[in-house]
Design a protein around this motif. Sequence first.
Motif, short mmCIF file in Angstrom:
data_model
loop_
_atom_site.label_atom_id
_atom_site.label_comp_id
_atom_site.label_asym_id
_atom_site.label_seq_id
_atom_site.Cartn_x
_atom_site.Cartn_y
_atom_site.Cartn_z
N SER A 45 34.77 12.30 4.92
CA SER A 45 36.12 12.74 5.27
C SER A 45 36.05 14.10 5.92
CB SER A 45 36.98 12.82 4.00
OG SER A 45 37.10 11.55 3.41
N TYR A 46 36.89 14.32 6.89
CA TYR A 46 36.89 15.64 7.50
C TYR A 46 38.25 16.05 8.02
CZ TYR A 46 35.17 12.69 11.40
OH TYR A 46 34.96 11.69 12.31
N ALA A 47 38.34 17.36 8.25
CA ALA A 47 39.60 17.98 8.68
C ALA A 47 39.26 19.27 9.42
CB ALA A 47 40.47 18.26 7.46
N PRO A 48 40.22 19.76 10.21
CA PRO A 48 39.96 21.02 10.92
C PRO A 48 39.70 22.18 9.97
CG PRO A 48 41.89 19.90 11.82
CD PRO A 48 41.52 19.18 10.55
N LEU A 49 38.94 23.13 10.45
CA LEU A 49 38.60 24.31 9.64
C LEU A 49 39.85 25.07 9.20
CD1 LEU A 49 36.24 25.97 8.52
CD2 LEU A 49 36.23 27.26 10.65
N ASP A 50 40.91 24.99 9.98
CA ASP A 50 42.17 25.66 9.62
C ASP A 50 42.67 25.23 8.24
OD1 ASP A 50 42.34 27.22 11.83
OD2 ASP A 50 44.07 26.24 12.72
N PHE A 51 42.41 23.99 7.88
CA PHE A 51 42.84 23.52 6.56
C PHE A 51 42.16 24.32 5.45
CE2 PHE A 51 44.95 19.17 6.81
CZ PHE A 51 45.29 19.30 8.14
N ALA A 52 40.85 24.52 5.60
CA ALA A 52 40.12 25.27 4.58
C ALA A 52 40.61 26.71 4.53
CB ALA A 52 38.62 25.23 4.89
N ASP A 90 45.96 12.48 -7.73
CA ASP A 90 45.02 13.50 -7.25
C ASP A 90 43.59 13.01 -7.37
OD1 ASP A 90 47.02 15.24 -6.67
OD2 ASP A 90 46.70 16.55 -8.40
N ILE A 91 42.85 13.15 -6.31
CA ILE A 91 41.40 12.93 -6.38
C ILE A 91 40.72 14.16 -5.80
CG2 ILE A 91 41.47 10.41 -6.26
CD1 ILE A 91 40.75 10.68 -3.26
N GLU A 92 39.53 14.43 -6.30
CA GLU A 92 38.77 15.59 -5.82
C GLU A 92 37.52 15.09 -5.11
OE1 GLU A 92 38.37 19.93 -7.69
OE2 GLU A 92 37.16 18.45 -8.71
N ILE A 93 37.46 15.33 -3.83
CA ILE A 93 36.31 14.85 -3.06
C ILE A 93 35.89 15.93 -2.06
CG2 ILE A 93 37.06 12.44 -3.24
CD1 ILE A 93 37.87 12.57 -0.29
N PRO A 94 34.65 15.86 -1.58
CA PRO A 94 34.26 16.80 -0.52
C PRO A 94 34.90 16.40 0.81
CG PRO A 94 32.44 15.34 -1.06
CD PRO A 94 33.52 15.04 -2.04
N VAL A 95 35.48 17.38 1.46
CA VAL A 95 36.00 17.20 2.81
C VAL A 95 35.17 18.11 3.71
CG1 VAL A 95 37.98 17.51 4.35
CG2 VAL A 95 38.33 16.62 2.05
N TYR A 96 34.76 17.59 4.85
CA TYR A 96 33.96 18.39 5.78
C TYR A 96 34.89 19.07 6.78
CZ TYR A 96 29.63 16.68 3.85
OH TYR A 96 28.58 16.42 2.99
N TYR A 97 34.82 20.40 6.78
CA TYR A 97 35.71 21.20 7.63
C TYR A 97 34.92 21.78 8.79
CZ TYR A 97 38.88 21.02 3.64
OH TYR A 97 39.70 20.60 2.61
N GLY A 98 35.55 21.81 9.94
CA GLY A 98 34.89 22.45 11.07
C GLY A 98 35.60 22.18 12.37
N GLY A 99 34.96 22.69 13.39
CA GLY A 99 35.42 22.39 14.73
C GLY A 99 36.70 23.07 15.13
#
Lengths: 139, 61
Positions: A45-52, A90-99
């Motif tokens: 799973s991933y999302a823009p770095l702005d989310f982090a 709620d689930i807790e999982i790693p999300v990959y942030y970047g770009g």
Amino acid sequence: MKLPYYLAPGQPRSAGIPFVKVIYKNKTKKTTPVLTLVDSGAQVSYAPLDFALWLGIKVDHKHPLDLRGFNNVVTTCYPGLTTLEIDGRDIEIPVYYGGAANLQCILGQDPFFDLVKITFERYNNLFSIDWLIKSTKIN
Amino acid sequence: MSPINLTKLLKKYKSGWVAVSSDYSHVVAHAKKFIELQKIVKDRKDVVVIQAFENYYNYLS
């Protein structure tokens, strides 16, 4: 839960997309519900770095992952443990942030697809997500 | 089940982020950056946020 496909602008025709509403959370910070693509073709799973940045999530710089897109562009992303609220759970999982900001919000297979049964019925304009685990926190 | 049609709502937005009402009837706000949009909509529960693209047909990972 059964969820509808969304139609969004596209060429040569409108695109039918399996979006699910996700609230990204970390401690007391959270986002508004974000339409997130359920993508069986994505490994993580991933999302823009702005989310982090918004959530105050410290990403793990020691374990970067180069995501290779369909056009062969490589984007380096970093995992951050994130709470996702989906359908009141709620689930807790790693999300990959970047770009850049246009990195898409995607729910990929590992580990989300281990937690749910997903059935795509595009021909009926719907897909379903059924929880396989009871240990998720229910809001 | 009928699909939720965002085609008209999103047509004018080629990039950035869009907040639409939770009944998908109108656009609440648009911003170039996600954080800007979050500051605008704050804790509103009656909005849904989506990335804006000119062409969602090639929306893929």
